[in-house]
Design an enzyme around this catalytic site. Structure first.
Site, PDB file in Angstrom:
ATOM      1  N   TYR A 152     -13.458  -3.234  10.656  1.00  0.00           N
ATOM      2  CA  TYR A 152     -12.159  -2.567  10.628  1.00  0.00           C
ATOM      3  C   TYR A 152     -11.439  -2.725  11.976  1.00  0.00           C
ATOM      4  CZ  TYR A 152      -8.638   1.113  10.325  1.00  0.00           C
ATOM      5  OH  TYR A 152      -7.457   1.807  10.333  1.00  0.00           O
TER       6      TYR A 152
ATOM      7  N   SER B 171      -3.881   0.004  14.551  1.00  0.00           N
ATOM      8  CA  SER B 171      -4.587   1.243  14.884  1.00  0.00           C
ATOM      9  C   SER B 171      -5.029   1.176  16.335  1.00  0.00           C
ATOM     10  CB  SER B 171      -5.815   1.417  13.979  1.00  0.00           C
ATOM     11  OG  SER B 171      -6.703   2.379  14.491  1.00  0.00           O
TER      12      SER B 171
ATOM     13  N   GLY C  89      -0.544   7.989   1.103  1.00  0.00           N
ATOM     14  CA  GLY C  89      -0.618   8.061   2.554  1.00  0.00           C
ATOM     15  C   GLY C  89       0.640   7.670   3.292  1.00  0.00           C
ATOM     16  N   ILE C  90       0.443   6.959   4.392  1.00  0.00           N
ATOM     17  CA  ILE C  90       1.540   6.566   5.265  1.00  0.00           C
ATOM     18  C   ILE C  90       2.545   5.698   4.530  1.00  0.00           C
ATOM     19  CG2 ILE C  90       2.109   5.228   7.325  1.00  0.00           C
ATOM     20  CD1 ILE C  90      -0.671   6.078   8.419  1.00  0.00           C
ATOM     21  N   GLY C  91       2.053   4.784   3.697  1.00  0.00           N
ATOM     22  CA  GLY C  91       2.953   3.902   2.955  1.00  0.00           C
ATOM     23  C   GLY C  91       3.868   4.662   2.029  1.00  0.00           C
TER      24      GLY C  91
ATOM     25  N   GLY D 158       0.816  -1.213   0.000  1.00  0.00           N
ATOM     26  CA  GLY D 158       0.000   0.000   0.000  1.00  0.00           C
ATOM     27  C   GLY D 158       0.844   1.255   0.000  1.00  0.00           C
ATOM     28  N   ALA D 159       1.879   1.277  -0.845  1.00  0.00           N
ATOM     29  CA  ALA D 159       2.868   2.362  -0.797  1.00  0.00           C
ATOM     30  C   ALA D 159       2.617   3.470  -1.799  1.00  0.00           C
ATOM     31  CB  ALA D 159       4.269   1.787  -1.018  1.00  0.00           C
TER      32      ALA D 159
END
Length: 322
Positions: free
Chosen positions: A200, A173, A46-48, A42-43
């Site tokens: 989630y 999370s 966002g964070i990735g 997931g790069a």
């Protein structure tokens, strides 16, 4: 009067935003990653994305494992501009909701990469209010956030062992603290009333429990596993929230009082590079510091049973199991 109230509210919001960002942890390590191979799922956003960008600047060979190859290709072009000290960027297709995709990706990595020094299991979705099932018969949020990463880690584990010291980082999370129970016989959430936030939060609890059991199984062989909460972060994942008054208010709150993705990536980066976490395993981090999980997140027996159920769910073969 109303003007004074408005000014006061704005001042309070701005103050909270500044305080939250000021108190947020930052990776202070200057460690080089030259010669290291890193996979970030997931790069492409966002964070990735910001995790990958930092590691490329440190000289790592970073593999962007993404569903959207076109988007990932554009991101890779930008990241290469900031590459230093021999840093490289490689794009590979991976959809963690699709077990066949996970297997194809893992085989490609094993065929092309002699080493894996860091595996960042970052990809995740919030999903939709309507329960959806993948082609493998798995609830889609659990499949994307937990089952896919569980399978991927197992398939790459021998290469991680061969590359020791190596690190596995699972992005969880604080939402993992929301569930009061986890029914191991109902990981696809068929029996209880469904909501995407329930799915989630349970997937994030699974991230923590998976880390706990993984660390136990890897003890003493040079591969560490840790999980983390990145903080309240305004990322592209918020775009997936459906239109409702509650979600509008949630988006507004998060957009005002939150970290940006670069700040949200700091704990992931810390776990990937910091010297002081070398050898630390089975822990949960917030703002670059070790923090307590929920009581469920510390349940070793629950973690063991989740592992066994996950092996069955992803159809892990005896030769793939660890």
């Amino acid at each position: 009067m109303w003007l004074s109230v408005l000014v006061g509210v704005v001042g309070l919001v701005v103050g909270l935003r500044l305080l939250y960002r000021t108190w947020s942890g930052r990776c202070v390590s200057s460690a080089s990653m030259r010669g290291k191979t890193v996979i970030v799922t997931g790069a492409s956003a966002g964070i990735g994305l910001h995790t990958a960008a930092d590691l490329v600047k440190r000289g790592a060979r970073v593999i962007l494992a993404c569903r959207n190859l076109e988007k990932a290709g554009r991101v890779a072009d930008e990241l290469r501009k900031g590459a230093r000290d021999g840093g490289e960027v490689v794009v590979r297709h991976l959809d963690t909701s699709d077990l066949a995709s996970v297997r194809r990706f893992a085989q490609e990595i094993l065929d092309t990469e002699k080493h894996i020094h860091v595996l960042v299991n970052n990809a995740g979705i919030v999903g939709t209010e309507e329960r959806q099932v993948t082609g493998d018969g798995l609830e889609v949020i659990m499949a994307t956030n937990h089952f896919g990463h569980f399978l991927l880690t197992n398939l790459l584990l021998d290469r991680l062992k061969q590359s020791a010291p190596s690190r596995i980082i699972n992005v969880s999370s604080v939402g993992h603290k929301r569930p009061t129970s986890l029914d191991i016989d109902d990981l696809n959430l068929e029996r209880e009333a469904y909501s995407k936030m329930r799915a989630y939060s349970k997937s994030k609890l699974c991230n923590v429990l998976f880390t706990l059991e993984l660390a136990r199984r890897l003890k003493g062989i040079g591969v560490t596993a840790n999980s983390l909460h990145p903080g309240v972060v305004h990322t592209d994942i918020m775009k997936s929230l459906e239109y409702s008054l509650t979600n509008i208010l949630l988006k507004l709150m998060i957009s005002v009082v939150s970290k940006d993705s670069a700040l949200g990536a700091q704990t992931t980066i810390h776990l990937a590079v910091a010297e002081e976490v070398e050898g630390v395993s089975g822990k949960y981090f917030v703002d670059c510091k070790e923090a307590p999980t929920s009581s469920l997140g510390r349940d070793q027996d629950l973690a063991r049973r989740l592992w066994e159920a996950s092996e069955k769910a992803v159809k892990l073969t005896p030769g793939e199991a660890h």
